[in-house]
Design a protein around this motif. Structure first.
Motif, PDB file in Angstrom:
ATOM      1  N   THR A  57     -36.906  36.064  46.102  1.00  0.00           N
ATOM      2  CA  THR A  57     -36.741  35.190  44.937  1.00  0.00           C
ATOM      3  C   THR A  57     -37.914  35.324  43.982  1.00  0.00           C
ATOM      4  OG1 THR A  57     -35.454  33.598  46.225  1.00  0.00           O
ATOM      5  CG2 THR A  57     -36.446  32.809  44.184  1.00  0.00           C
ATOM      6  N   LYS A  58     -39.116  35.375  44.518  1.00  0.00           N
ATOM      7  CA  LYS A  58     -40.309  35.531  43.688  1.00  0.00           C
ATOM      8  C   LYS A  58     -40.273  36.856  42.950  1.00  0.00           C
ATOM      9  CE  LYS A  58     -45.364  35.407  43.815  1.00  0.00           C
ATOM     10  NZ  LYS A  58     -46.574  35.252  44.675  1.00  0.00           N
ATOM     11  N   ALA A  59     -39.836  37.901  43.633  1.00  0.00           N
ATOM     12  CA  ALA A  59     -39.755  39.219  43.002  1.00  0.00           C
ATOM     13  C   ALA A  59     -38.754  39.210  41.850  1.00  0.00           C
ATOM     14  CB  ALA A  59     -39.361  40.266  44.037  1.00  0.00           C
ATOM     15  N   CYS A  60     -37.596  38.572  42.068  1.00  0.00           N
ATOM     16  CA  CYS A  60     -36.562  38.522  41.033  1.00  0.00           C
ATOM     17  C   CYS A  60     -37.037  37.767  39.794  1.00  0.00           C
ATOM     18  CB  CYS A  60     -35.293  37.874  41.587  1.00  0.00           C
ATOM     19  SG  CYS A  60     -34.388  38.897  42.754  1.00  0.00           S
ATOM     20  N   GLU A  61     -37.859  36.773  40.000  1.00  0.00           N
ATOM     21  CA  GLU A  61     -38.380  35.994  38.874  1.00  0.00           C
ATOM     22  C   GLU A  61     -39.282  36.835  37.985  1.00  0.00           C
ATOM     23  OE1 GLU A  61     -40.265  32.743  40.813  1.00  0.00           O
ATOM     24  OE2 GLU A  61     -38.412  31.611  41.141  1.00  0.00           O
ATOM     25  N   GLY A  62     -39.843  37.897  38.541  1.00  0.00           N
ATOM     26  CA  GLY A  62     -40.750  38.738  37.761  1.00  0.00           C
ATOM     27  C   GLY A  62     -40.094  39.998  37.225  1.00  0.00           C
ATOM     28  N   ILE A  63     -38.764  40.033  37.262  1.00  0.00           N
ATOM     29  CA  ILE A  63     -38.044  41.228  36.820  1.00  0.00           C
ATOM     30  C   ILE A  63     -37.309  40.975  35.509  1.00  0.00           C
ATOM     31  CG2 ILE A  63     -36.125  42.761  37.353  1.00  0.00           C
ATOM     32  CD1 ILE A  63     -36.822  42.523  40.291  1.00  0.00           C
ATOM     33  N   ASP A  64     -37.486  41.884  34.568  1.00  0.00           N
ATOM     34  CA  ASP A  64     -36.747  41.831  33.299  1.00  0.00           C
ATOM     35  C   ASP A  64     -36.038  43.162  33.131  1.00  0.00           C
ATOM     36  OD1 ASP A  64     -36.096  40.717  30.586  1.00  0.00           O
ATOM     37  OD2 ASP A  64     -37.185  42.519  29.989  1.00  0.00           O
ATOM     38  N   ILE A  65     -34.725  43.117  32.960  1.00  0.00           N
ATOM     39  CA  ILE A  65     -33.936  44.339  32.811  1.00  0.00           C
ATOM     40  C   ILE A  65     -33.187  44.296  31.493  1.00  0.00           C
ATOM     41  CG2 ILE A  65     -32.002  45.673  33.730  1.00  0.00           C
ATOM     42  CD1 ILE A  65     -32.760  44.667  36.500  1.00  0.00           C
ATOM     43  N   SER A  66     -33.237  45.389  30.769  1.00  0.00           N
ATOM     44  CA  SER A  66     -32.520  45.474  29.498  1.00  0.00           C
ATOM     45  C   SER A  66     -31.864  46.844  29.383  1.00  0.00           C
ATOM     46  CB  SER A  66     -33.472  45.243  28.316  1.00  0.00           C
ATOM     47  OG  SER A  66     -34.503  46.206  28.294  1.00  0.00           O
ATOM     48  N   ILE A  67     -30.770  46.884  28.651  1.00  0.00           N
ATOM     49  CA  ILE A  67     -30.054  48.134  28.403  1.00  0.00           C
ATOM     50  C   ILE A  67     -30.164  48.469  26.925  1.00  0.00           C
ATOM     51  CG2 ILE A  67     -27.758  49.171  28.273  1.00  0.00           C
ATOM     52  CD1 ILE A  67     -27.015  47.805  30.809  1.00  0.00           C
ATOM     53  N   LYS A  68     -30.555  49.698  26.664  1.00  0.00           N
ATOM     54  CA  LYS A  68     -30.675  50.167  25.286  1.00  0.00           C
ATOM     55  C   LYS A  68     -29.898  51.471  25.140  1.00  0.00           C
ATOM     56  CE  LYS A  68     -35.321  48.181  24.790  1.00  0.00           C
ATOM     57  NZ  LYS A  68     -36.744  48.444  24.447  1.00  0.00           N
ATOM     58  N   TYR A  69     -29.487  51.761  23.922  1.00  0.00           N
ATOM     59  CA  TYR A  69     -28.798  53.019  23.655  1.00  0.00           C
ATOM     60  C   TYR A  69     -29.678  53.875  22.759  1.00  0.00           C
ATOM     61  CZ  TYR A  69     -24.569  51.491  25.934  1.00  0.00           C
ATOM     62  OH  TYR A  69     -23.673  51.079  26.885  1.00  0.00           O
ATOM     63  N   GLU A  70     -30.064  55.025  23.292  1.00  0.00           N
ATOM     64  CA  GLU A  70     -30.930  55.949  22.579  1.00  0.00           C
ATOM     65  C   GLU A  70     -30.258  57.313  22.536  1.00  0.00           C
ATOM     66  OE1 GLU A  70     -34.557  55.738  24.790  1.00  0.00           O
ATOM     67  OE2 GLU A  70     -34.871  53.611  24.354  1.00  0.00           O
ATOM     68  N   ASN A  71     -30.033  57.821  21.324  1.00  0.00           N
ATOM     69  CA  ASN A  71     -29.314  59.092  21.151  1.00  0.00           C
ATOM     70  C   ASN A  71     -27.953  59.045  21.841  1.00  0.00           C
ATOM     71  OD1 ASN A  71     -31.539  60.269  19.758  1.00  0.00           O
ATOM     72  ND2 ASN A  71     -32.522  60.716  21.728  1.00  0.00           N
ATOM     73  N   GLU A  72     -27.272  57.892  21.695  1.00  0.00           N
ATOM     74  CA  GLU A  72     -25.934  57.643  22.227  1.00  0.00           C
ATOM     75  C   GLU A  72     -25.887  57.668  23.751  1.00  0.00           C
ATOM     76  OE1 GLU A  72     -23.117  60.231  20.408  1.00  0.00           O
ATOM     77  OE2 GLU A  72     -23.337  59.337  18.423  1.00  0.00           O
ATOM     78  N   ALA A  73     -27.028  57.531  24.402  1.00  0.00           N
ATOM     79  CA  ALA A  73     -27.067  57.499  25.864  1.00  0.00           C
ATOM     80  C   ALA A  73     -27.670  56.180  26.332  1.00  0.00           C
ATOM     81  CB  ALA A  73     -27.895  58.665  26.400  1.00  0.00           C
ATOM     82  N   GLN A  74     -27.089  55.617  27.379  1.00  0.00           N
ATOM     83  CA  GLN A  74     -27.603  54.361  27.910  1.00  0.00           C
ATOM     84  C   GLN A  74     -28.916  54.579  28.648  1.00  0.00           C
ATOM     85  OE1 GLN A  74     -25.222  51.115  30.194  1.00  0.00           O
ATOM     86  NE2 GLN A  74     -26.185  52.333  31.787  1.00  0.00           N
ATOM     87  N   GLN A  75     -29.882  53.743  28.350  1.00  0.00           N
ATOM     88  CA  GLN A  75     -31.170  53.781  29.028  1.00  0.00           C
ATOM     89  C   GLN A  75     -31.431  52.398  29.629  1.00  0.00           C
ATOM     90  OE1 GLN A  75     -32.851  56.729  29.226  1.00  0.00           O
ATOM     91  NE2 GLN A  75     -31.175  57.602  28.008  1.00  0.00           N
ATOM     92  N   VAL A  76     -31.905  52.370  30.859  1.00  0.00           N
ATOM     93  CA  VAL A  76     -32.175  51.106  31.541  1.00  0.00           C
ATOM     94  C   VAL A  76     -33.683  50.899  31.634  1.00  0.00           C
ATOM     95  CG1 VAL A  76     -31.823  49.756  33.630  1.00  0.00           C
ATOM     96  CG2 VAL A  76     -30.064  51.368  32.884  1.00  0.00           C
ATOM     97  N   TYR A  77     -34.110  49.747  31.151  1.00  0.00           N
ATOM     98  CA  TYR A  77     -35.545  49.432  31.153  1.00  0.00           C
ATOM     99  C   TYR A  77     -35.839  48.323  32.154  1.00  0.00           C
ATOM    100  CZ  TYR A  77     -36.512  52.341  27.085  1.00  0.00           C
ATOM    101  OH  TYR A  77     -36.682  53.413  26.248  1.00  0.00           O
ATOM    102  N   LEU A  78     -36.826  48.561  32.974  1.00  0.00           N
ATOM    103  CA  LEU A  78     -37.278  47.595  33.962  1.00  0.00           C
ATOM    104  C   LEU A  78     -38.698  47.190  33.609  1.00  0.00           C
ATOM    105  CD1 LEU A  78     -37.148  46.122  36.741  1.00  0.00           C
ATOM    106  CD2 LEU A  78     -37.950  48.267  37.762  1.00  0.00           C
ATOM    107  N   ASN A  79     -38.851  45.928  33.222  1.00  0.00           N
ATOM    108  CA  ASN A  79     -40.160  45.421  32.799  1.00  0.00           C
ATOM    109  C   ASN A  79     -40.825  46.351  31.781  1.00  0.00           C
ATOM    110  OD1 ASN A  79     -39.796  43.271  34.515  1.00  0.00           O
ATOM    111  ND2 ASN A  79     -40.988  44.138  36.179  1.00  0.00           N
ATOM    112  N   GLY A  80     -40.012  46.789  30.819  1.00  0.00           N
ATOM    113  CA  GLY A  80     -40.528  47.606  29.731  1.00  0.00           C
ATOM    114  C   GLY A  80     -40.597  49.094  29.999  1.00  0.00           C
ATOM    115  N   GLU A  81     -40.312  49.521  31.233  1.00  0.00           N
ATOM    116  CA  GLU A  81     -40.381  50.942  31.589  1.00  0.00           C
ATOM    117  C   GLU A  81     -38.973  51.526  31.718  1.00  0.00           C
ATOM    118  OE1 GLU A  81     -41.676  53.865  35.319  1.00  0.00           O
ATOM    119  OE2 GLU A  81     -42.024  51.701  35.435  1.00  0.00           O
ATOM    120  N   ASN A  82     -38.756  52.678  31.129  1.00  0.00           N
ATOM    121  CA  ASN A  82     -37.467  53.353  31.243  1.00  0.00           C
ATOM    122  C   ASN A  82     -37.354  53.952  32.653  1.00  0.00           C
ATOM    123  OD1 ASN A  82     -35.185  54.976  31.115  1.00  0.00           O
ATOM    124  ND2 ASN A  82     -35.601  55.695  29.044  1.00  0.00           N
TER     125      ASN A  82
END
Length: 220
Positions: A57-82
């Motif tokens: 639970t503590k680990a999940c609280e410190g996780i931020d995940i976002s999806i971005k599209y770069e050059n028409e390809a999906q990129q997954v970012y974990l705490n700001g890192e691709n």
């Protein structure tokens, strides 16, 4: 906003098909499996004991995940890192299957996934999209294939990358993952009552896409 939910077991081709359907319909593709793999990658690299609920639970609280599209390809970012290049390893995939059964992990992603469906027309694939994440999706598909065919696809994929692969082990892992996903207590993998079954064992990619596009015509 309209949504298409594609559920099914590991290796059924959900991501490949969902991407093509989304592109053809002008929808946003949301790869929920990649989100769970991103969390799994975090657990593996940080050596989190997922059976320790407090630690998890503590680990999940410190996780931020976002999806971005770069050059028409999906990129997954974990705490700001691709982290996209690291998500398709066997170790990450197996951890994703185990960790996705945990309530704290699922809660961490549920709101994000539902909010995306409120903001965009989406094609979303995963294990429990039609049954849990988007139960009101306009179109629900349950995409599957035999364990042998799914193992064969994975085997060919690994060989094409120059990696060594054991077909029997791959199929055994797939069967074990199916059993784990279908029998977990939280949001198990199953076909929604109103989902259309598509067995891709003997279908081409184009044939599967066409079948789903035909089903989706009612919302276009």
């Amino acid at each position: 906003m309209a949504s298409i939910a594609i559920d099914g077991p590991a290796g059924a081709g959900k991501s490949t098909i969902a991407k093509l359907v989304a592109k053809n319909m002008g929808y946003v593709y949301v790869d929920t499996g990649a989100m769970y793999r991103a969390i799994a990658y975090y657990m593996v690299t940080n050596k989190i004991d997922i059976d320790n609920e407090v630690e998890l639970t503590k680990a999940c609280e410190g996780i931020d995940i976002s999806i971005k599209y770069e050059n028409e390809a999906q990129q997954v970012y974990l705490n700001g890192e691709n982290v996209t290049p690291y998500l398709r390893t066997e170790e990450t995939g197996n951890m994703a299957s185990k960790s996705s059964a945990k309530a704290s992990v699922r809660a961490a992603l549920l709101d994000l996934q539902r909010n995306m469906a409120k903001e965009y027309n989406v094609v979303m694939d995963g294990r429990d999209i039609g049954t849990n994440v988007l139960p009101d999706a306009e179109v629900k598909i349950y995409l599957t294939a035999s364990s042998k065919e799914r193992a064969n696809r994975r085997y060919k994929e690994l060989i094409s990358k120059g990696e060594t692969a054991d077909f029997d082990k791959i199929e055994a892992d797939i069967i074990e993952r199916d059993n784990r996903d279908m029998n977990r207590d939280i949001a198990p993998l199953k076909q929604a009552d109103d989902a259309i079954l598509v067995d891709s064992s003997n279908m081409s990619i184009d044939e599967v896409v066409e079948a789903i596009m035909t089903a989706a015509k009612k919302i276009s």
